[in-house]
Design a protein around this motif. Structure first.
Motif, PDB file in Angstrom:
ATOM      1  N   ILE A 152       0.866  -1.179   0.000  1.00 39.63           N
ATOM      2  CA  ILE A 152       0.000   0.000   0.000  1.00 39.63           C
ATOM      3  C   ILE A 152       0.903   1.230   0.000  1.00 39.63           C
ATOM      4  O   ILE A 152       1.719   1.399   0.909  1.00 39.63           O
ATOM      5  CB  ILE A 152      -0.928  -0.010   1.232  1.00 39.63           C
ATOM      6  N   TRP A 153       0.788   2.057  -1.026  1.00 46.62           N
ATOM      7  CA  TRP A 153       1.623   3.254  -1.197  1.00 46.62           C
ATOM      8  C   TRP A 153       0.783   4.498  -0.925  1.00 46.62           C
ATOM      9  O   TRP A 153      -0.188   4.766  -1.622  1.00 46.62           O
ATOM     10  CB  TRP A 153       2.184   3.303  -2.615  1.00 46.62           C
ATOM     11  N   ILE A 154       1.169   5.251   0.119  1.00 41.54           N
ATOM     12  CA  ILE A 154       0.456   6.451   0.545  1.00 41.54           C
ATOM     13  C   ILE A 154       1.368   7.662   0.281  1.00 41.54           C
ATOM     14  O   ILE A 154       2.491   7.720   0.788  1.00 41.54           O
ATOM     15  CB  ILE A 154       0.118   6.377   2.055  1.00 41.54           C
ATOM     16  N   PRO A 155       0.883   8.653  -0.517  1.00 41.06           N
ATOM     17  CA  PRO A 155       1.726   9.822  -0.831  1.00 41.06           C
ATOM     18  C   PRO A 155       1.877  10.730   0.389  1.00 41.06           C
ATOM     19  O   PRO A 155       0.901  11.089   1.043  1.00 41.06           O
ATOM     20  CB  PRO A 155       0.943  10.524  -1.937  1.00 41.06           C
ATOM     21  N   ILE A 156       3.116  11.079   0.693  1.00 44.02           N
ATOM     22  CA  ILE A 156       3.392  11.887   1.886  1.00 44.02           C
ATOM     23  C   ILE A 156       4.371  13.009   1.550  1.00 44.02           C
ATOM     24  O   ILE A 156       5.046  12.995   0.521  1.00 44.02           O
ATOM     25  CB  ILE A 156       3.984  11.017   3.035  1.00 44.02           C
TER      26      ILE A 156
END
Length: 159
Positions: A152-156
């Motif tokens: 799961i890739w969450i933009p931060i």
């Protein structure tokens, strides 16, 4: 719970199909059902990984409402946009910083996202960035199976 690794993603070229949907009116099965048969026709794929990508409206997470629509893509990564099937669209995923969670469990269990947005993100050194969110579905992905694995890739961005 899960501790993510922080990665600087390089730009990716993706080919796939998209639909507008909300969490309340989830059309993910319909989307993948229409895209999966086309994958073999995409000649220049880079890997066997599939990408499930969401483009949310700018303030989507500020006033969360499961009926608000977003754009969801079913995709594969390609070397270039030459020879894209007519029914598919192209998407350039811009480079940027991501928190990557190696998740094991059913894709229908929303507790991982509750943890990410309610516990991990507020206590981290990061805030959410307004870029696409996505999941990488590799060889160990088994859809709704409890032993399924995905990233799961969450933009931060830094606070």
């Amino acid at each position: 719970m899960l501790k993510p690794r922080i990665e600087a993603l390089q730009e990716k070229r993706l080919v796939g199909k998209h639909l507008g949907m909300s969490l309340a009116q989830n059309r993910t099965g319909e989307l993948w059902g229409s895209f999966a048969p086309m994958i073999k026709a995409i000649s220049n794929t880079i890997s066997d990984n599939k990408f499930s990508l969401q483009v949310y409206p700018k303030d989507y997470f500020d006033n969360f409402d499961p009926t608000i629509e977003f754009e969801k893509w079913a995709m594969v990564e390609v070397a270039d946009f030459i020879d894209v099937p007519d029914q598919c669209g192209t998407f350039v995923l811009q480079a940027g910083l991501y928190a990557v969670f190696d998740y094991k469990g059913s894709s229908t269990d929303s507790r991982i996202f509750e943890y990410i947005f309610s516990a991990w993100l507020p206590s981290s050194d990061y805030i959410l960035d307004n870029r696409p969110h996505f999941e990488v579905l590799g060889k160990k992905y088994k859809n709704n199976h409890p032993e399924s694995e995905e990233q799961i890739w969450i933009p931060i961005q830094h606070k």
